[in-house]
Design a protein around this motif. Structure first.
Motif, PDB file in Angstrom:
ATOM      1  N   CYS A  64      -7.237  -5.485  66.862  1.00 17.30           N
ATOM      2  CA  CYS A  64      -7.828  -6.250  68.241  1.00 17.30           C
ATOM      3  C   CYS A  64      -7.180  -5.742  69.379  1.00 17.30           C
ATOM      4  N   MET A  65      -5.978  -5.188  69.465  1.00 21.45           N
ATOM      5  CA  MET A  65      -5.555  -4.955  70.933  1.00 21.45           C
ATOM      6  C   MET A  65      -6.135  -3.812  71.381  1.00 21.45           C
TER       7      MET A  65
ATOM      8  N   ALA B  88      -9.582 -13.668  67.281  1.00 23.93           N
ATOM      9  CA  ALA B  88      -9.568 -13.429  65.810  1.00 23.93           C
ATOM     10  C   ALA B  88      -9.298 -14.641  65.192  1.00 23.93           C
ATOM     11  N   ARG B  89      -9.908 -14.841  64.423  1.00 22.73           N
ATOM     12  CA  ARG B  89      -9.588 -16.125  63.400  1.00 22.73           C
ATOM     13  C   ARG B  89      -9.456 -15.478  61.930  1.00 22.73           C
ATOM     14  N   ALA B  90      -9.370 -14.450  61.778  1.00 18.85           N
ATOM     15  CA  ALA B  90      -9.016 -13.762  60.312  1.00 18.85           C
ATOM     16  C   ALA B  90      -7.866 -14.402  59.840  1.00 18.85           C
TER      17      ALA B  90
ATOM     18  N   ALA C 284      -5.174 -15.321  68.865  1.00 18.28           N
ATOM     19  CA  ALA C 284      -5.314 -15.120  67.567  1.00 18.28           C
ATOM     20  C   ALA C 284      -4.852 -16.636  66.997  1.00 18.28           C
ATOM     21  N   ALA C 285      -5.967 -17.025  66.236  1.00 22.08           N
ATOM     22  CA  ALA C 285      -5.702 -18.347  65.649  1.00 22.08           C
ATOM     23  C   ALA C 285      -4.807 -18.378  64.330  1.00 22.08           C
TER      24      ALA C 285
ATOM     25  N   ALA D 286      -2.184 -21.193  68.387  1.00 17.26           N
ATOM     26  CA  ALA D 286      -2.808 -20.006  68.888  1.00 17.26           C
ATOM     27  C   ALA D 286      -2.091 -19.048  69.444  1.00 17.26           C
ATOM     28  N   LEU D 287      -1.699 -17.853  69.009  1.00 22.74           N
ATOM     29  CA  LEU D 287      -0.914 -16.724  69.545  1.00 22.74           C
ATOM     30  C   LEU D 287      -1.656 -16.176  70.665  1.00 22.74           C
ATOM     31  N   VAL D 288      -0.975 -16.080  71.843  1.00 17.14           N
ATOM     32  CA  VAL D 288      -1.367 -15.486  73.023  1.00 17.14           C
ATOM     33  C   VAL D 288      -0.748 -14.266  73.310  1.00 17.14           C
ATOM     34  N   VAL D 289      -1.444 -13.179  73.480  1.00 13.85           N
ATOM     35  CA  VAL D 289      -0.668 -11.791  73.795  1.00 13.85           C
ATOM     36  C   VAL D 289      -1.242 -11.219  75.204  1.00 13.85           C
TER      37      VAL D 289
END
Length: 258
Positions: free
Chosen positions: A181-182, A168-170, A193-194, A233-236
């Protein structure tokens, strides 16, 4: 990618797709930004065993992505780690871009990685019509377009927990984006996510929401870019199935974030 950008800027004269009007600016702000997510996705996907051998099904598509590969580099090595899907379909990774808008970053990722299957999801039909036409003009046979709200798509059996990676870039808050998203990510998959240059407080505030949805933060890292505005960038990692009560009804995540 030139074909996609040309069509986007042409359509943008009559449809509000992007604030960018110049092709050079579009290349820098859209293409470069989108490609900056690739090393993050590939590194973590490889570590989680999500990348599968693409096989011969995509061999012919490689030539069409030469320009994109020149900009972003080759993908990380494939992993033979466990997966809930077979690699016999010739697809190395299944990715969904939630709230894709003009197709960013999903369309750029699809062009750069023809061995990946990319789904572009957006809530506006006219944007989805544009995306279908843009993918056809660019010859991107690895792109699917889905017209629906994320809250509705996350409950569709064919979409729910069906993807290795969601991106997601929102500009929505992380607590909201997590719920949107999840649900699309399979157990063992990733949400990337950006975010802006300093999202630490916002991401920390979303830890409870991410946990409720079955995930845990793996990393918050700077995207590697040469000239464009810096972002993180968030990485989950999704290590548990998303409870059936999520996502909530359309509009609720924005009005009442977890």
């Amino acid at each position: 990618m030139n074909t996609y950008l040309d069509h986007m800027l042409e359509v943008n004269q009559t449809m509000n797709l992007t604030a960018v009007r110049d092709k050079g600016d579009a290349w820098q702000r859209h293409v470069v930004d989108s490609l900056a997510l690739l090393p993050v996705i590939e590194r973590h996907a490889a570590a989680m065993g999500l990348l599968r051998p693409a096989g011969p099904a995509v061999a012919g598509a490689e030539a069409g992505a030469a320009e994109a590969r020149g900009s972003s580099g080759r993908s990380a090595g494939s992993s033979s780690g466990s997966s809930s899907r077979s690699s016999g379909d010739g697809v190395e990774l299944r990715l969904i871009d939630v709230g894709t808008g003009a197709g960013l970053p999903g369309m750029i990722i699809a062009a750069a990685r023809p061995q990946w299957k990319v789904t572009l999801l957006d809530t506006l039909r006219k944007r989805c019509d544009f995306l279908k036409e843009a993918a056809a003009r660019a010859g991107l046979r690895n792109v699917d377009v889905v017209w629906c709200r994320a809250e509705e798509g996350g409950r569709r059996p064919e979409l729910r927990q069906a993807y290795d990676v969601a991106v997601a870039r929102a500009v929505a808050e992380t607590r909201v984006l997590a719920e949107l998203c999840m649900p699309f990510v399979r157990t063992g998959g990733l949400w990337v996510a950006a975010k802006g240059p300093d999202p630490e407080a916002e991401v920390a505030a979303a830890s409870n929401a991410i946990g409720q949805l079955g995930g845990r933060k793996l990393a918050l890292e700077r995207a590697q870019q040469a000239q464009a505005q810096q972002f993180t960038a968030l990485v989950v990692l999704k290590d548990k199935s998303t409870p059936a009560r999520f996502p909530r009804q359309p509009g609720t995540p924005n009005k009442k974030p977890l």
